[in-house]
Motif scaffolding. Structure first.
Motif, PDB file in Angstrom:
ATOM      1  N   TYR A  97      -1.394  50.932 -12.203  1.00  0.00           N
ATOM      2  CA  TYR A  97      -1.590  49.299 -12.192  1.00  0.00           C
ATOM      3  C   TYR A  97      -3.065  48.891 -10.437  1.00  0.00           C
ATOM      4  O   TYR A  97      -3.623  48.114 -10.776  1.00  0.00           O
ATOM      5  N   LEU A  98      -2.513  49.817  -9.399  1.00  0.00           N
ATOM      6  CA  LEU A  98      -3.543  49.270  -8.489  1.00  0.00           C
ATOM      7  C   LEU A  98      -5.459  49.387  -9.435  1.00  0.00           C
ATOM      8  O   LEU A  98      -6.222  48.594  -8.436  1.00  0.00           O
ATOM      9  N   LEU A  99      -5.151  50.716  -9.857  1.00  0.00           N
ATOM     10  CA  LEU A  99      -6.360  51.323 -10.414  1.00  0.00           C
ATOM     11  C   LEU A  99      -7.454  50.095 -11.210  1.00  0.00           C
ATOM     12  O   LEU A  99      -8.275  49.936 -11.080  1.00  0.00           O
ATOM     13  N   GLN A 100      -6.184  49.262 -12.540  1.00  0.00           N
ATOM     14  CA  GLN A 100      -6.535  48.320 -13.305  1.00  0.00           C
ATOM     15  C   GLN A 100      -6.928  47.010 -12.276  1.00  0.00           C
ATOM     16  O   GLN A 100      -8.420  46.061 -12.322  1.00  0.00           O
ATOM     17  N   GLU A 101      -6.195  46.813 -11.142  1.00  0.00           N
ATOM     18  CA  GLU A 101      -7.091  45.615 -10.164  1.00  0.00           C
ATOM     19  C   GLU A 101      -7.593  45.420  -9.586  1.00  0.00           C
ATOM     20  O   GLU A 101      -8.676  44.774  -9.642  1.00  0.00           O
ATOM     21  N   GLU A 102      -8.637  46.990  -9.278  1.00  0.00           N
ATOM     22  CA  GLU A 102      -9.261  47.575  -8.725  1.00  0.00           C
ATOM     23  C   GLU A 102     -10.835  47.048  -9.261  1.00  0.00           C
ATOM     24  O   GLU A 102     -11.702  46.505  -9.039  1.00  0.00           O
ATOM     25  N   VAL A 103     -10.369  47.763 -10.708  1.00  0.00           N
ATOM     26  CA  VAL A 103     -11.016  47.527 -11.989  1.00  0.00           C
ATOM     27  C   VAL A 103     -11.937  46.253 -11.874  1.00  0.00           C
ATOM     28  O   VAL A 103     -13.159  46.015 -12.638  1.00  0.00           O
ATOM     29  N   GLY A 104     -10.790  45.353 -12.233  1.00  0.00           N
ATOM     30  CA  GLY A 104     -10.718  44.001 -12.846  1.00  0.00           C
ATOM     31  C   GLY A 104     -11.617  43.344 -11.795  1.00  0.00           C
ATOM     32  O   GLY A 104     -12.451  42.500 -11.971  1.00  0.00           O
ATOM     33  N   ALA A 105     -11.036  42.956 -10.147  1.00  0.00           N
ATOM     34  CA  ALA A 105     -11.902  42.574  -9.155  1.00  0.00           C
ATOM     35  C   ALA A 105     -13.688  42.945  -8.854  1.00  0.00           C
ATOM     36  O   ALA A 105     -14.649  42.384  -8.973  1.00  0.00           O
ATOM     37  N   MET A 106     -13.945  44.294  -9.260  1.00  0.00           N
ATOM     38  CA  MET A 106     -15.329  44.891  -9.547  1.00  0.00           C
ATOM     39  C   MET A 106     -16.241  44.378 -10.295  1.00  0.00           C
ATOM     40  O   MET A 106     -17.100  44.133 -10.703  1.00  0.00           O
ATOM     41  N   ARG A 107     -15.352  44.481 -12.236  1.00  0.00           N
ATOM     42  CA  ARG A 107     -15.803  43.763 -13.106  1.00  0.00           C
ATOM     43  C   ARG A 107     -16.270  42.276 -12.395  1.00  0.00           C
ATOM     44  O   ARG A 107     -17.586  41.978 -13.091  1.00  0.00           O
ATOM     45  N   LYS A 108     -15.740  41.795 -12.242  1.00  0.00           N
ATOM     46  CA  LYS A 108     -15.802  40.164 -12.243  1.00  0.00           C
ATOM     47  C   LYS A 108     -16.945  40.162 -10.376  1.00  0.00           C
ATOM     48  O   LYS A 108     -18.181  39.195 -11.076  1.00  0.00           O
ATOM     49  N   LYS A 109     -17.170  40.833  -9.879  1.00  0.00           N
ATOM     50  CA  LYS A 109     -17.707  41.024  -8.806  1.00  0.00           C
ATOM     51  C   LYS A 109     -19.522  40.802  -9.472  1.00  0.00           C
ATOM     52  O   LYS A 109     -20.343  40.057  -9.152  1.00  0.00           O
ATOM     53  N   MET A 110     -19.192  41.711 -10.991  1.00  0.00           N
ATOM     54  CA  MET A 110     -21.010  42.769 -11.464  1.00  0.00           C
ATOM     55  C   MET A 110     -21.143  41.438 -12.508  1.00  0.00           C
ATOM     56  O   MET A 110     -21.924  40.950 -12.003  1.00  0.00           O
ATOM     57  N   GLU A 111     -20.091  40.110 -12.632  1.00  0.00           N
ATOM     58  CA  GLU A 111     -20.648  39.725 -13.609  1.00  0.00           C
ATOM     59  C   GLU A 111     -20.868  38.412 -13.164  1.00  0.00           C
ATOM     60  O   GLU A 111     -21.801  37.048 -12.802  1.00  0.00           O
ATOM     61  N   HIS A 112     -20.328  38.303 -11.633  1.00  0.00           N
ATOM     62  CA  HIS A 112     -20.943  36.704 -10.649  1.00  0.00           C
ATOM     63  C   HIS A 112     -22.404  37.318 -10.197  1.00  0.00           C
ATOM     64  O   HIS A 112     -22.689  36.679 -10.148  1.00  0.00           O
ATOM     65  N   PHE A 113     -22.394  38.595  -9.708  1.00  0.00           N
ATOM     66  CA  PHE A 113     -24.045  39.230  -9.476  1.00  0.00           C
ATOM     67  C   PHE A 113     -25.162  38.982 -10.869  1.00  0.00           C
ATOM     68  O   PHE A 113     -26.202  37.984 -10.123  1.00  0.00           O
ATOM     69  N   GLU A 114     -24.784  39.475 -11.401  1.00  0.00           N
ATOM     70  CA  GLU A 114     -25.673  39.012 -12.949  1.00  0.00           C
ATOM     71  C   GLU A 114     -25.855  37.728 -13.656  1.00  0.00           C
ATOM     72  O   GLU A 114     -26.514  37.391 -13.479  1.00  0.00           O
ATOM     73  N   ARG A 115     -24.445  37.180 -13.178  1.00  0.00           N
ATOM     74  CA  ARG A 115     -25.252  35.215 -13.729  1.00  0.00           C
ATOM     75  C   ARG A 115     -26.084  34.705 -12.324  1.00  0.00           C
ATOM     76  O   ARG A 115     -27.052  34.011 -12.363  1.00  0.00           O
ATOM     77  N   GLU A 116     -26.166  35.663 -10.544  1.00  0.00           N
ATOM     78  CA  GLU A 116     -26.850  34.531  -9.857  1.00  0.00           C
ATOM     79  C   GLU A 116     -28.152  35.773 -10.118  1.00  0.00           C
ATOM     80  O   GLU A 116     -29.352  34.778  -9.751  1.00  0.00           O
ATOM     81  N   VAL A 117     -28.477  37.383 -10.630  1.00  0.00           N
ATOM     82  CA  VAL A 117     -29.615  37.416 -10.788  1.00  0.00           C
ATOM     83  C   VAL A 117     -30.435  36.368 -12.042  1.00  0.00           C
ATOM     84  O   VAL A 117     -31.649  35.789 -11.826  1.00  0.00           O
ATOM     85  N   VAL A 118     -29.692  35.471 -12.623  1.00  0.00           N
ATOM     86  CA  VAL A 118     -29.774  35.002 -14.541  1.00  0.00           C
ATOM     87  C   VAL A 118     -30.685  33.836 -13.907  1.00  0.00           C
ATOM     88  O   VAL A 118     -31.445  33.320 -13.985  1.00  0.00           O
TER      89      VAL A 118
END
Length: 131
Positions: A97-118
């Motif tokens: 469960y903790l692993l899933q939560e961490e990956v989900g949080a990282m995915r959100k950060k990655m998507e946010h970063f990509e939006r900032e670059v665009v």
């Protein structure tokens, strides 16, 4: 043979491919010129080329690529954990469960970063007047 006095007395010749010549003719017609010579002279003397310096964004785009690569490595690690779990039939539900939560949080950060670059890319284009 007597040569007439010309206002423009210096000739320039250059070679093109068929495709390039076709594109030049198309551009000439779209610009409303009757002759290719007049069009090329006008563009050569008064036309302009926009050079865009994206060096300020290049680092961010490289960072996006690096993050994606790291994300893929994490995905591979998760797959190895899943394989081990399936083979041994042992799993700690809380760890998973903790692993899933961490990956989900990282995915959100990655998507946010990509939006900032665009967004940065779009702002740069807007500054240059490119739509």
């Amino acid at each position: 043979m007597v040569e007439s006095e010309r206002f423009r007395n210096s000739q320039i010749k250059f070679w093109t491919t068929k495709e390039e010549k076709s594109q030049l003719n198309k551009n000439m017609h779209q610009a409303g010129y009757a002759t290719l010579g007049n069009y090329l002279l006008k563009m050569g003397l008064q036309g302009f080329i926009i050079q865009v310096d994206f060096s300020s964004l290049r680092g961010a785009l490289g960072d996006v690529g690096n993050l994606r690569m790291e994300f893929n490595k994490i995905g591979n690690n998760i797959n190895q954990i899943a394989k081990h779990t399936n083979e041994s039939h042992e799993i700690d539900a809380m760890d998973f469960y903790l692993l899933q939560e961490e990956v989900g949080a990282m995915r959100k950060k990655m998507e946010h970063f990509e939006r900032e670059v665009v967004h940065s890319f779009e702002q740069k284009l807007k500054e240059l007047g490119v739509n």
